[in-house]
Each structure stands twice: as structure tokens, then as C-alpha cells.
Write a protein that holds these residues in place. Structure first.
Motif, PDB file in Angstrom:
ATOM      1  N   VAL A  38       3.990   0.608   2.295  1.00 41.87           N
ATOM      2  CA  VAL A  38       3.827  -0.408   3.337  1.00 41.87           C
ATOM      3  C   VAL A  38       3.704  -1.761   2.648  1.00 41.87           C
ATOM      4  N   TYR A  92       0.863  -1.185   0.000  1.00 42.14           N
ATOM      5  CA  TYR A  92       0.000   0.000   0.000  1.00 42.14           C
ATOM      6  C   TYR A  92       0.895   1.230   0.000  1.00 42.14           C
ATOM      7  N   THR A 113      -5.856  -9.575   7.259  1.00 45.77           N
ATOM      8  CA  THR A 113      -7.002  -9.061   6.499  1.00 45.77           C
ATOM      9  C   THR A 113      -6.596  -8.779   5.057  1.00 45.77           C
ATOM     10  N   THR A 114      -5.409  -8.239   4.869  1.00 42.47           N
ATOM     11  CA  THR A 114      -4.948  -7.946   3.510  1.00 42.47           C
ATOM     12  C   THR A 114      -4.878  -9.226   2.682  1.00 42.47           C
ATOM     13  N   PRO A 124      -0.354 -11.302  15.084  1.00 40.12           N
ATOM     14  CA  PRO A 124      -0.709 -10.088  15.810  1.00 40.12           C
ATOM     15  C   PRO A 124      -1.282  -9.010  14.897  1.00 40.12           C
ATOM     16  N   SER A 125      -1.819  -7.974  15.491  1.00 41.92           N
ATOM     17  CA  SER A 125      -2.433  -6.890  14.745  1.00 41.92           C
ATOM     18  C   SER A 125      -1.429  -6.296  13.743  1.00 41.92           C
ATOM     19  N   GLY A 126      -1.894  -6.092  12.528  1.00 41.39           N
ATOM     20  CA  GLY A 126      -1.055  -5.456  11.520  1.00 41.39           C
ATOM     21  C   GLY A 126      -0.138  -6.408  10.760  1.00 41.39           C
ATOM     22  N   CYS A 127      -0.259  -7.715  10.995  1.00 40.11           N
ATOM     23  CA  CYS A 127       0.677  -8.654  10.355  1.00 40.11           C
ATOM     24  C   CYS A 127       0.262  -9.006   8.925  1.00 40.11           C
ATOM     25  N   GLY A 128      -0.915  -8.554   8.495  1.00 41.95           N
ATOM     26  CA  GLY A 128      -1.292  -8.777   7.090  1.00 41.95           C
ATOM     27  C   GLY A 128      -2.390  -9.801   6.869  1.00 41.95           C
TER      28      GLY A 128
HETATM   29  N1  LIG Z   1      -5.662   0.679   2.859  1.00 38.90           N
HETATM   30  C1  LIG Z   1      -4.473   0.686   3.435  1.00 38.90           C
HETATM   31  N2  LIG Z   1      -3.577   1.678   3.198  1.00 38.90           N
HETATM   32  C2  LIG Z   1      -2.351   1.677   3.765  1.00 38.90           C
HETATM   33  N3  LIG Z   1      -1.913   0.738   4.621  1.00 38.90           N
HETATM   34  C3  LIG Z   1      -2.752  -0.274   4.907  1.00 38.90           C
HETATM   35  C4  LIG Z   1      -4.072  -0.350   4.349  1.00 38.90           C
HETATM   36  N4  LIG Z   1      -4.668  -1.466   4.836  1.00 38.90           N
HETATM   37  C5  LIG Z   1      -3.781  -2.042   5.675  1.00 38.90           C
HETATM   38  N5  LIG Z   1      -2.626  -1.339   5.713  1.00 38.90           N
HETATM   39  C6  LIG Z   1      -1.412  -1.694   6.468  1.00 38.90           C
HETATM   40  O1  LIG Z   1      -1.020  -2.988   6.102  1.00 38.90           O
HETATM   41  C7  LIG Z   1      -0.578  -3.738   7.223  1.00 38.90           C
HETATM   42  C8  LIG Z   1      -1.414  -5.009   7.356  1.00 38.90           C
HETATM   43  O2  LIG Z   1      -2.742  -4.662   7.693  1.00 38.90           O
HETATM   44  P1  LIG Z   1      -3.903  -5.738   7.896  1.00 38.90           P
HETATM   45  O3  LIG Z   1      -5.173  -5.003   8.001  1.00 38.90           O
HETATM   46  O4  LIG Z   1      -3.780  -6.762   6.839  1.00 38.90           O
HETATM   47  O5  LIG Z   1      -3.487  -6.370   9.304  1.00 38.90           O
HETATM   48  P2  LIG Z   1      -4.243  -7.472  10.196  1.00 38.90           P
HETATM   49  O6  LIG Z   1      -3.277  -8.589  10.389  1.00 38.90           O
HETATM   50  O7  LIG Z   1      -5.554  -7.796   9.609  1.00 38.90           O
HETATM   51  O8  LIG Z   1      -4.400  -6.708  11.582  1.00 38.90           O
HETATM   52  P3  LIG Z   1      -5.636  -6.731  12.657  1.00 38.90           P
HETATM   53  O9  LIG Z   1      -5.442  -7.952  13.509  1.00 38.90           O
HETATM   54  O10 LIG Z   1      -5.402  -5.481  13.441  1.00 38.90           O
HETATM   55  O11 LIG Z   1      -6.929  -6.720  11.908  1.00 38.90           O
HETATM   56  C9  LIG Z   1      -0.664  -2.803   8.403  1.00 38.90           C
HETATM   57  O12 LIG Z   1       0.609  -2.232   8.588  1.00 38.90           O
HETATM   58  C10 LIG Z   1      -1.663  -1.771   7.964  1.00 38.90           C
HETATM   59  O13 LIG Z   1      -1.420  -0.537   8.578  1.00 38.90           O
END
Ligand SMILES: Nc1ncnc2c1ncn2[C@@H]1O[C@H](COP(=O)(O)OP(=O)(O)OP(=O)(O)O)[C@@H](O)[C@H]1O
Ligand SMILES: [Mg+2]
Length: 378
Positions: free
Chosen positions: A19, A12, A46-47, A40-44
Motif C-alpha cells: 500500500v 506499507y 496520519t501516515t 478524505p479517509s485513507g488519503c495518507g
Molecule cells: N500499519 C499499516 N499497515 C498497512 N496499511 C496501512 C497502515 N496504516 C495505514 N495504512 C493504509 O495507508 C493508507 C493511508 O492511511 P492513513 O491512516 O494515513 O489515512 P488517513 O488519511 O489518516 O485516514 P483517516 O481520515 O481515516 O484517519 C490507507 O490506505 C491505510 O489503509
């Protein structure tokens, strides 16, 4: 394989900064399995799921669903043509539509035969145990009920893969447990390949056939839950899945035939020699000792009268046995976490009951089999 992800990368751009949310991740999901993405939170997590669903254009790698290539950086099949169902943490039901209309909307979007739609809606409502709420709006349903409708909607058009992103995290602790069981029953009935995102290791342990642990957008380890717990391959996984004592170690004496090594552990003014077990020789480059708190045994009286979980054998007494002081006892209901200070080295020891008062002396031991080495950073 129903789902095959190869070298998936997603970046992103945010405030002019790049990122790397998913960094060269590969995995395969066997048909009918429940596969979890844990981290953990932010590890990717959801992406990764959004890339699978077709809600993101990927920057590298490829995704196959049912042997069809659905995503490469140059080509992306629309979400509604991917043969997947989606369940989100926020339920994502249309607020202005009843439960029935929400499901109907999904069936229409997937061209479900007109004459069978009403029938299919009723079947889906029955599957989630809510045959009578079809005419209610989401605001007239509890959180758990909304999540069940969201599930009914996702499986109504019989996709070959179901993607779920932390579907239970908006529920309270008790409800979450109940829904987890119900969810497993429903998944069992539908028999659908599922990729499930969670940051809760207990949830992952309970439901998964296979788990991929992610950290910082990268793969940390992929294995069935038991193997992740028993044989973590990194300090991160050992620590993320349950509690662990972790010590950087210096190998002193390797016994290749036994696959054991006597290591030195140093902290402040304290040095301990500890006999450990290793699997792969490469860990000896930079070993970290992993000991689960439940594998630390105690012997609290000279007469050997109390021992937390088993008798200390002669063998373990010779190898890894130290005298320490209980500096803290953390009462956790069904067990107690004892913090034992052996000089400057701290050892967490789990016991069923508080074993001694704070500041009292205790002898602790660890079977070399339970002191396993993993590779720290290179
Ligand atoms: N639309 C976006 N624009 C920029 N950065 C993004 C976007 N979506 C996610 N990120 C970044 O990508 C990384 C992964 O995010 P993601 O949402 O996949 O994490 P996650 O593992 O699902 O976390 P959580 O447990 O908090 O839901 C994070 O650093 C987040 O800040
Ligand atoms: Mg997320």
C-alpha cells in the motif's frame, strides 16, 4: 522554513500487498504558520504526520525540521529528539497518571531542568485554562478537558513544531466549535508552527494559513483556504471543498484575449452551450466546468420579482441562461439547495429561502466568470 518535506514516500506491506500510503508528497511550512493536511479517509494524512513524528521509517524522500535532516530512508532521528509535540485524536494520556504526572513524564523525557518542572507544569495547565485539575486522572476529566491536557503536555517542553491529528473529532459538534476557538487562542499565545490533520473542510477553512489537500496518498493542491475554494485546480478539490456543479465539457469556440470559451455540455438528450472562463490553456485539453451552487442565479417570475442573490443582468441573460424545473428542494436550515433539471442536466442552486414549489419552472443563469474550467483527468 521550520518544516520541509521533500518527495516523501511511505509504503506499507499488508497481507502481502503493498500500500503506497504517501506517494511523493512535498511541502514546506513557514515558521509560525498553521498548516493543515486535509483529505478524505485513507488519503495518507496520519501516515504523513507519523513520518514527521519519527514513528515510521520512510521509503523515499527526506524530512527537515528546523534545518536538521531528521529522516531519509537510511537515517531516522528518534521521535524524542525531533523537537516536536504531538496531539492525537485519542488524547493518548496515560490513564494511571494524573494530569500533572502526564505532563511531568513528558518534561522528564525531554530533560527539562528539574528545578523548573513544577513551575512549567503549572504554566502549561494555566495555558489551557485548567489550573486546578492537575491532580485528577484522565477518567475524571471530560473529553474536551482531556484534550486540553494533551495539548498542555505537547507544548510543555516548548517544541518548535506541534503535530495534531484530528484532535477535536472525538468531541460533539458544539464542543468542537468551542474547542476550535480555544485552540486557536492557545496556539496564538504559544506562537508555535503547527501541522494539523483534519478531514473536515470547514475546520481547515477556519484555522489554516495554508492547506495541503491529499487524495490517495498524493498532493491534490496546496494553497490558502480561500484560493482552494475560489480556484480549485481539479474536480476532486472543487468537490471536496464545498459543493460544486461539475460538468465535462467540449470546447467549441475559444476567445484567447478574453480567456473565455464557449463549451458544449451534454447529458442524455440535452445539450447546453455554456460560456466559461479559464486560467491556464492546458485545461482546454479536457475541461470540466466548476460552478458553485451559490453562483447560480434564479429568476422565478416573469416580472422579475424574485431573485435569490442578485439581479440577472442583460449580459448574463444573453450568455448562460436556461429554463428548468425544480425537481427537489433540500432544506438545510440557513439555506436551501434547489435541484434544477434543465432537460437531463442537473444544476444545484443555493438560495437563502425555498424559492418555489417543486416541479415549478425557473429560469437560472450563471455569470461566465463563475463558470470556471479545471482540468479533468488527462
Ligand atoms: N500499519 C499499516 N499497515 C498497512 N496499511 C496501512 C497502515 N496504516 C495505514 N495504512 C493504509 O495507508 C493508507 C493511508 O492511511 P492513513 O491512516 O494515513 O489515512 P488517513 O488519511 O489518516 O485516514 P483517516 O481520515 O481515516 O484517519 C490507507 O490506505 C491505510 O489503509
Ligand atoms: Mg488518520
Amino acid at each position: 522554513m521550520t518544516v520541509k518535506v521533500e518527495n516523501l514516500t511511505k509504503k506499507y506491506i499488508s497481507a502481502d500487498e503493498e500500500v503506497v500510503a504517501v506517494d511523493d508528497v512535498s511541502f514546506e511550512v513557514t515558521e509560525g504558520d498553521l498548516f493543515t493536511l486535509l483529505g478524505p479517509s485513507g488519503c495518507g494524512k496520519t501516515t504523513t504526520l507519523r513520518c514527521l513524528a519519527g514513528l515510521e521509517i520512510i521509503n523515499g524522500g527526506r524530512i527537515e525540521i528546523d534545518s536538521d535532516v531528521v529522516a531519509t530512508p537510511d537515517q531516522s532521528v528518534q521521535p524524542e529528539h525531533r523537537d516536536i509535540g504531538l496531539v492525537f485524536q485519542s488524547y493518548a494520556l496515560w490513564p494511571h497518571m494524573t494530569a500533572r504526572e502526564n505532563i511531568l513524564y513528558a518534561l522528564k523525557g525531554r530533560d527539562w531542568p528539574k528545578e523548573d518542572r513544577e513551575n512549567r507544569i503549572q504554566e502549561s495547565l494555566e495555558l489551557v485554562g485548567l489550573p486546578d485539575v492537575g491532580d485528577r486522572y484522565p477518567s475524571e476529566l471530560s473529553g474536551g478537558q482531556q484534550q486540553r491536557i494533551s495539548f498542555a503536555r505537547a507544548v510543555s517542553y516548548q517544541p518548535s513544531v506541534l503535530l495534531m491529528d484530528e484532535p477535536l473529532s472525538n468531541l460533539d459538534f458544539k464542543q468542537r466549535r468551542r474547542m476550535r476557538r480555544l485552540l486557536l487562542e492557545m496556539l496564538d499565545e504559544v506562537g508555535i508552527t503547527t501541522i494539523y490533520v483534519t478531514h473536515d473542510q470547514e475546520e481547515a477553512f477556519e484555522i489554516s494559513d495554508e492547506t495541503l489537500v491529499l487524495t490517495d496518498g498524493k498532493e491534490a493542491q496546496q494553497a490558502p483556504p480561500e484560493e482552494l475554494y475560489e480556484k480549485p485546480t481539479s474536480p476532486f478539490v472543487a468537490n471536496f471543498l464545498g459543493e460544486a456543479n461539475l460538468y465535462s465539457a467540449t470546447p467549441l469556440e475559444v476567445n484567447e484575449s478574453e480567456q473565455t470559451v464557449v463549451c458544449e455540455i451534454a447529458e442524455g438528450d440535452t445539450r447546453l452551450e455554456m460560456k466559461c472562463t479559464y486560467g491556464d490553456e492546458e485545461v482546454l485539453e479536457n475541461p470540466v466546468v466548476v460552478i458553485r451552487p451559490e453562483d447560480v442565479k434564479s429568476k422565478v417570475r416573469a416580472d422579475g420579482g424574485t431573485s435569490n442573490n442578485g439581479v440577472i443582468t442583460q449580459e448574463t441573460q444573453e450568455a448562460n441562461q436556461w429554463e428548468g424545473e425544480i425537481s427537489r428542494q433540500l432544506y438545510r436550515g440557513s439555506f436551501t439547495q434547489n435541484i434544477v433539471d434543465v432537460g437531463d442536466i442537473t444544476i444545484k442552486m443555493k438560495t437563502d429561502k425555498p424559492i418555489l414549489g417543486e416541479d415549478e419552472t425557473v429560469t437560472v443563469s450563471v455569470d461566465p466568470e463563475d463558470a470556471s474550467l479545471v482540468l479533468g483527468h488527462r
